[in-house]
Design a protein around this motif. Sequence first.
Motif, short mmCIF file in Angstrom:
data_model
loop_
_atom_site.label_atom_id
_atom_site.label_comp_id
_atom_site.label_asym_id
_atom_site.label_seq_id
_atom_site.Cartn_x
_atom_site.Cartn_y
_atom_site.Cartn_z
N UNK A 30 -24.19 7.14 -16.06
CA UNK A 30 -24.34 7.77 -17.37
C UNK A 30 -23.05 8.46 -17.80
N UNK A 31 -22.41 9.13 -16.85
CA UNK A 31 -21.15 9.80 -17.16
C UNK A 31 -20.04 8.80 -17.50
N UNK A 32 -20.05 7.65 -16.84
CA UNK A 32 -19.08 6.60 -17.17
C UNK A 32 -19.29 6.09 -18.59
N UNK A 33 -20.57 5.93 -18.96
CA UNK A 33 -20.88 5.47 -20.32
C UNK A 33 -20.40 6.48 -21.35
N UNK A 34 -20.66 7.77 -21.08
CA UNK A 34 -20.20 8.82 -22.00
C UNK A 34 -18.68 8.81 -22.13
N UNK A 35 -18.00 8.60 -21.02
CA UNK A 35 -16.52 8.55 -21.05
C UNK A 35 -16.05 7.41 -21.95
N UNK A 36 -16.70 6.25 -21.84
CA UNK A 36 -16.33 5.10 -22.66
C UNK A 36 -16.60 5.36 -24.14
N UNK A 37 -17.73 5.99 -24.44
CA UNK A 37 -18.07 6.31 -25.83
C UNK A 37 -17.04 7.25 -26.43
N UNK A 38 -16.68 8.27 -25.66
CA UNK A 38 -15.67 9.23 -26.14
C UNK A 38 -14.33 8.54 -26.38
#
Length: 223
Positions: A11-19
């Motif tokens: 989930x944190x990886x996904x958030x990093x990509x979105x940002x």
Amino acid sequence: SSAVKRPVYQSLKIMHEINKIQGHAPKKIFVEMARTNKPDLKGKRTRTRQQQVIELYAKCDEEDVRELKHQMESLGEYVDNKLQSDKLFLYFIQFGKSAYSGKMIDLEKLMSGSKVYDIEHIYPQAYVKDDSIINNKVLVFSEENGAKQDIYPIKTEIRKQMSGIWTTWHHVGAISNEKYKRLTRSTPFNEDEKYGFINRQLTETSQSTKAIAQILNEKYPET
């Protein structure tokens, strides 16, 4: 546990990509929560893996573990860090043998990352995502892992061949009561057990989503 940590990291990886793509944090984040009863809380492991191996070998005949103790000492002062490798830890608590054939495992090949050896889940992951090294993981040859596939219980011929070794391991504490039961069981899962696996996965999902929500709330307080 690993089962809870994995979705948090993803989930944190996904958030990093979105940002990275947007150039800023999202205005709102929604986390879907699973509804379950409160899970049982288990105590944290207090003994290091090195200590666990040392205590295990203290229960064995010196002649049987002398070479294994020498191998562990040769790992150097950072031995406990190296024993965080599940394959290496399983090698020492399985006395350097495959759990499905009793054949000796080559430590140098194992440490070099050879694909000759695999970690096998006794309860297949198709049924339950149990990554417990104490109860559900064993070190085997890759060909033995491939032959087992997602079949449970373990094949009769393996159980007959390994019965004496598993009993010895259980007697000295190298494998837990639960792991011993899973290895030696001769009957397939019943419907109640399958239902229990589903409930357990819901519990792990609930723990993951709560952890994700807390971390995201701290990381993005304005969201």
